[in-house]
Scaffold this active site. Structure first.
Site, mmCIF file in Angstrom:
data_model
loop_
_atom_site.group_PDB
_atom_site.id
_atom_site.type_symbol
_atom_site.label_atom_id
_atom_site.label_comp_id
_atom_site.label_asym_id
_atom_site.label_seq_id
_atom_site.Cartn_x
_atom_site.Cartn_y
_atom_site.Cartn_z
ATOM 1 C CG LEU A 64 -1.820 -1.234 1.335
ATOM 2 C CD1 LEU A 64 -2.146 -1.567 2.785
ATOM 3 C CD2 LEU A 64 -3.082 -1.006 0.524
ATOM 4 C CE LYS A 170 11.573 0.221 -1.619
ATOM 5 N NZ LYS A 170 11.535 -0.134 -2.976
HETATM 6 P P1 NAP Z 1 -0.089 2.619 -6.310
HETATM 7 O O1 NAP Z 1 -0.174 2.076 -7.675
HETATM 8 O O2 NAP Z 1 -0.273 4.089 -6.108
HETATM 9 O O3 NAP Z 1 -1.120 1.816 -5.368
HETATM 10 C C1 NAP Z 1 -1.316 2.192 -4.035
HETATM 11 C C2 NAP Z 1 -2.276 1.220 -3.372
HETATM 12 O O4 NAP Z 1 -2.530 1.668 -2.022
HETATM 13 C C3 NAP Z 1 -3.637 1.142 -4.071
HETATM 14 O O5 NAP Z 1 -4.151 -0.151 -3.922
HETATM 15 C C4 NAP Z 1 -4.457 2.148 -3.256
HETATM 16 O O6 NAP Z 1 -5.846 1.943 -3.310
HETATM 17 C C5 NAP Z 1 -3.951 1.819 -1.865
HETATM 18 N N1 NAP Z 1 -4.259 2.873 -0.903
HETATM 19 C C6 NAP Z 1 -3.694 4.103 -0.806
HETATM 20 N N2 NAP Z 1 -4.260 4.792 0.214
HETATM 21 C C7 NAP Z 1 -5.214 3.983 0.751
HETATM 22 C C8 NAP Z 1 -6.129 4.119 1.835
HETATM 23 N N3 NAP Z 1 -6.168 5.237 2.593
HETATM 24 N N4 NAP Z 1 -6.961 3.087 2.108
HETATM 25 C C9 NAP Z 1 -6.910 1.951 1.363
HETATM 26 N N5 NAP Z 1 -6.066 1.755 0.330
HETATM 27 C C10 NAP Z 1 -5.218 2.755 0.039
HETATM 28 O O7 NAP Z 1 1.324 2.285 -5.632
HETATM 29 P P2 NAP Z 1 2.379 1.142 -6.005
HETATM 30 O O8 NAP Z 1 3.325 1.706 -7.020
HETATM 31 O O9 NAP Z 1 1.691 -0.145 -6.250
HETATM 32 O O10 NAP Z 1 3.207 1.100 -4.633
HETATM 33 C C11 NAP Z 1 2.683 0.486 -3.458
HETATM 34 C C12 NAP Z 1 3.786 0.433 -2.408
HETATM 35 O O11 NAP Z 1 4.890 -0.305 -2.938
HETATM 36 C C13 NAP Z 1 4.345 1.818 -2.037
HETATM 37 O O12 NAP Z 1 4.716 1.816 -0.679
HETATM 38 C C14 NAP Z 1 5.577 1.945 -2.931
HETATM 39 O O13 NAP Z 1 6.534 2.837 -2.392
HETATM 40 C C15 NAP Z 1 6.067 0.509 -2.960
HETATM 41 N N6 NAP Z 1 6.840 0.129 -4.156
HETATM 42 C C16 NAP Z 1 6.469 0.552 -5.398
HETATM 43 C C17 NAP Z 1 7.226 0.157 -6.497
HETATM 44 C C18 NAP Z 1 6.879 0.593 -7.915
HETATM 45 O O14 NAP Z 1 7.718 0.429 -8.792
HETATM 46 N N7 NAP Z 1 5.695 1.103 -8.206
HETATM 47 C C19 NAP Z 1 8.326 -0.686 -6.329
HETATM 48 C C20 NAP Z 1 8.645 -1.136 -5.054
HETATM 49 C C21 NAP Z 1 7.891 -0.718 -3.968
HETATM 50 P P3 NAP Z 1 -6.739 2.687 -4.457
HETATM 51 O O15 NAP Z 1 -6.462 1.941 -5.719
HETATM 52 O O16 NAP Z 1 -8.119 2.549 -3.970
HETATM 53 O O17 NAP Z 1 -6.263 4.120 -4.513
#
Ligand code: NAP
Length: 295
Positions: A64, A170
């Protein structure tokens, strides 16, 4: 194994697809229900609340945005911890401060369940192919329990130490990556007047001592962005890097020191975001600084 994935952003969706592909029975939940559709099409069952999801599976994965998102999904009347979760395993994979994971692990333990944290390096492509890099925190026994599943998501997964260690590691791993995009933008600004082929330039940088792995993995996208060409949809965008940099700066502050380079990089990315670059992929960020330079 019956595995639940709560949080179907870019990473959660890719991890869910990967787990279906390797043969797990997957149940998913997301706040915005629209995002459950592709997973349902791929074969996942959809839960209507986090607590329903936790009740239906043995292991629950969460990935998340931040601490607030974790609180919202785990706590409250329909949160994951509202279900009967005694004996179950939670694998928390978000990029957050260690204190968030430590506090969450206490709450999970109070419900008779186990938490292993495993934030990951790598983006959507590696998540889809099970090639993430995991830095886990937990006890050796709990890690051993989570490891077979983690190995299906990661090309490498290391136990760093107790809960919170994975989050610290991380944040540390992501700092050189976040600052690299800006330093490469500045480097390009120094040589773009030579009008060299960006693809050649990126390949040359990738072959130097200062060229990181990401230039070899994502160099094609960087070169396209430097030519103002579409390099594909964002997998790790500028606003996500800003969130990570804010988290790193806050973590250092809580430990009594500063991160001057991270702070300055954050200020530049704040500027990029204000100028409409927030949803652009990290591979496009070098073009932000060099385009300003050209102007
Ligand atoms: P993302 O596409 O923006 O997705 C975020 C997720 O969190 C969505 O499912 C969103 O739900 C949910 N969320 C946010 N606020 C919320 C709330 N208040 N209540 C319930 N659900 C909530 O982000 P992502 O890129 O997948 O990244 C997710 C995590 O992994 C982050 O911590 C990021 O730093 C880490 N990460 C990302 C990457 C990358 O390359 N993208 C790589 C490694 C690690 P909704 O869809 O309903 O908004």
């Amino acid at each position: 194994m019956k595995v639940g994935v709560a949080g179907l952003g870019r990473m959660g969706s890719a991890i869910g697809k990967r787990l279906i592909e390797v043969g797990h029975e997957v149940v998913v939940w997301n706040r915005n229900q629209e995002k459950t559709r592709p997973l349902a099409t791929a074969g996942a069952a959809v839960a209507s609340t986090p607590s329903e999801l936790a009740g239906r599976v043995e292991t629950i994965i969460t990935i998340l945005t931040d601490t607030a998102a974790i609180a919202s999904v785990y706590e409250g009347g329909s949160g994951l911890l509202a279900a009967t979760v005694s004996g179950k395993l939670f694998v928390e994979m978000s990029t957050v401060q260690p204190e968030t994971e430590i506090a969450l692990a206490r709450k999970v333990k109070a419900k008779g369940a186990t938490l292993v944290e495993c934030p990951v390096g790598g983006t959507v492509g590696p998540a889809l192919s099970g090639k993430l890099l995991g830095v886990a925190g937990g006890t050796p026994e709990d890690f051993a329990r989570a490891k077979p599943l983690l190995e299906q998501m990661c090309r490498r997964v290391d136990l760093v130490g107790p809960i919170g260690s994975g989050a610290s590691m991380k944040l540390a791993i992501n700092l050189p990556l976040a600052t690299f995009w800006q330093s490469f933008g500045e480097a390009f600004a120094l040589c773009c007047h030579l009008n060299l082929d960006p693809a050649w330039l990126v390949e040359l940088f990738a072959d130097t001592s200062g060229g990181p792995n990401v230039l070899r993995a994502r160099g094609g996208a960087v070169a396209l962005a430097l030519q103002d060409k579409d390099s594909g949809s964002a997998t790790f965008d500028c606003d996500s890097i800003r969130k990570d940099l804010r988290t790193m700066v806050a973590e250092a502050k809580s430990r009594g020191f500063a991160l001057p380079l991270a702070e300055r990089t954050l200020a530049v990315y704040d500027q990029a975001s204000q100028e409409g670059w927030g949803s652009k992929d990290c591979t496009e960020l070098p073009a932000f600084w060099s385009s300003r330079h050209k102007a």
